[in-house]
Design an enzyme around this catalytic site. Structure first.
Site, PDB file in Angstrom:
ATOM      1  N   GLY A 201      -9.580   0.446   6.894  1.00  0.00           N
ATOM      2  CA  GLY A 201      -8.609   0.403   7.986  1.00  0.00           C
ATOM      3  C   GLY A 201      -8.996  -0.655   9.013  1.00  0.00           C
ATOM      4  O   GLY A 201      -9.350  -1.782   8.659  1.00  0.00           O
ATOM      5  N   ASP A 232      -1.008  -3.435   0.908  1.00  0.00           N
ATOM      6  CA  ASP A 232      -0.419  -4.276  -0.138  1.00  0.00           C
ATOM      7  C   ASP A 232      -0.696  -5.753   0.137  1.00  0.00           C
ATOM      8  O   ASP A 232      -0.971  -6.531  -0.781  1.00  0.00           O
ATOM      9  CB  ASP A 232       1.098  -4.036  -0.224  1.00  0.00           C
ATOM     10  N   ARG A 265       3.895  -5.707  12.818  1.00  0.00           N
ATOM     11  CA  ARG A 265       5.364  -5.739  12.787  1.00  0.00           C
ATOM     12  C   ARG A 265       5.905  -4.538  12.026  1.00  0.00           C
ATOM     13  O   ARG A 265       5.193  -3.936  11.221  1.00  0.00           O
ATOM     14  CB  ARG A 265       5.827  -7.038  12.107  1.00  0.00           C
TER      15      ARG A 265
HETATM   16  O1  RIB Z   1       2.347   0.638   0.447  1.00  0.00           O
HETATM   17  C1  RIB Z   1       3.547   0.841   1.149  1.00  0.00           C
HETATM   18  C2  RIB Z   1       4.643   1.221   0.207  1.00  0.00           C
HETATM   19  O2  RIB Z   1       4.341   2.466  -0.400  1.00  0.00           O
HETATM   20  C3  RIB Z   1       5.985   1.406   0.848  1.00  0.00           C
HETATM   21  O3  RIB Z   1       6.721   0.217   0.955  1.00  0.00           O
HETATM   22  C4  RIB Z   1       6.647   2.505   0.004  1.00  0.00           C
HETATM   23  O4  RIB Z   1       7.745   2.053  -0.710  1.00  0.00           O
HETATM   24  C5  RIB Z   1       5.541   3.021  -0.913  1.00  0.00           C
HETATM   25  O5  RIB Z   1       5.663   2.569  -2.202  1.00  0.00           O
END
Ligand code: RIB
Length: 289
Positions: A201, A232, A265
């Site tokens: 984090g 992500d 954001r």
């Molecule tokens: O990691 C974030 C994502 O997890 C989101 O966009 C949601 O769709 C889930 O898949």
């Protein structure tokens, strides 16, 4: 330097985001939220993040034959991600994620997988060239088949944590887990011999091989608005940086900075940073706007 080629095999969702002062506890109702919808899904977020950070990206996934699909794919399309590997499944709706986001940017996510669960090994090419990024929001036999068909670097983001085929631990050149996921997998995380990145984090991240720490990095200081998609972005950024040949410490700092910028954001895909933004923050010191 030529752009790395990355295929992302994974989930595509439409995110329905309710932003409230606090997150609900089990059984609690929180009122006064505002509602927004954004393209999301861990696979799609990672694909667009890698593209914005300079890679050539192909997405392989599945959506429903509905209007949610157009919304879910809009930013991937506008961003130049190759979507020829995204199929339409008439038997299931496009994946949807229900998110609650609090004032301090934390979130809770429930995913209705829909068409993501209709992505089968037969929808994959016989050989996946270039690099491959995988996450765990599609069927595990499809994930395993993709890893087996990959001819190059394979990154597996172990999110959300689940029992997965051993082949993934063995084949992955890079495993990425957050703290909770790392606890779930325990020592198995470090047995495959590849690189392992663990994110902590706002405290940053570490890169390991065979359980030994190669590097750590901290993110810039930010005011978190919505952490959705930060993990992500970290996955995409670390993969891009390592494919470019950046040293472990440098690659980790790049990924931490890109992830932190995402958290400044609202929404998953609208908040994914561009390469110049990340490089600007890295060059200017420690604080993101
Ligand atoms: O990691 C974030 C994502 O997890 C989101 O966009 C949601 O769709 C889930 O898949």
């Amino acid at each position: 330097m030529s752009s790395p080629l990355i295929t992302v095999v994974g989930s595509i969702n439409l995110d329905f985001v309710a932003t409230a002062k606090t997150l609900p506890s089990p059984g609690e109702t929180v009122t006064g939220a505002t509602l927004a919808r954004y393209p999301g899904g861990k696979g799609a977020n990672q694909a667009l993040a890698a593209k914005r950070l300079g890679a050539d990206v192909r997405m392989i996934g599945r959506v429903g034959a509905d209007s949610m699909a157009d919304e879910a794919l809009a930013l991937l399309k506008a961003g130049g991600v190759d979507l020829t590997g995204v199929g339409i499944d008439a038997s299931a709706p496009t994946g949807a994620a229900l998110l609650a986001v609090s004032e301090d940017g934390e979130n809770q996510i429930v995913v209705a997988s829909g068409a993501n669960h209709a992505l089968r090994p037969e929808h994959l090419p016989a050989v996946i060239d270039g690099a491959l990024i995988l996450q765990l929001e599609i069927p595990f036999d499809t994930i395993a088949a993709a890893a087996e068909r990959a001819s190059g670097f394979v990154c597996v983001n172990l999110a959300p944590a689940a029992e997965i085929p051993d082949v993934l631990f063995e084949r992955a050149d890079l495993l990425i887990a957050n703290e909770l996921e790392a606890d779930f997998y325990g020592p198995r995380l470090h047995r495959g011999g590849g690189l392992v990145a663990v994110t902590w984090g706002s405290r940053g991240a570490g890169l390991f091989r065979d359980g030994a720490r190669l590097a750590t990095a901290e993110p810039p200081e930010i005011v978190a608005v919505d952490t959705t998609g930060a993990g992500d972005t970290f996955v995409a950024a670390l993969t891009v940086a390592l494919l470019e040949g950046q040293a472990p410490k440098e690659a980790l700092a790049f990924a931490c900075t890109a992830g932190a910028l995402t958290a400044t954001r609202a929404g998953a895909q609208p908040s994914l940073p561009t390469r110049p933004e990340v490089e600007g923050v890295l060059a200017s010191g420690r604080t993101a706007p």
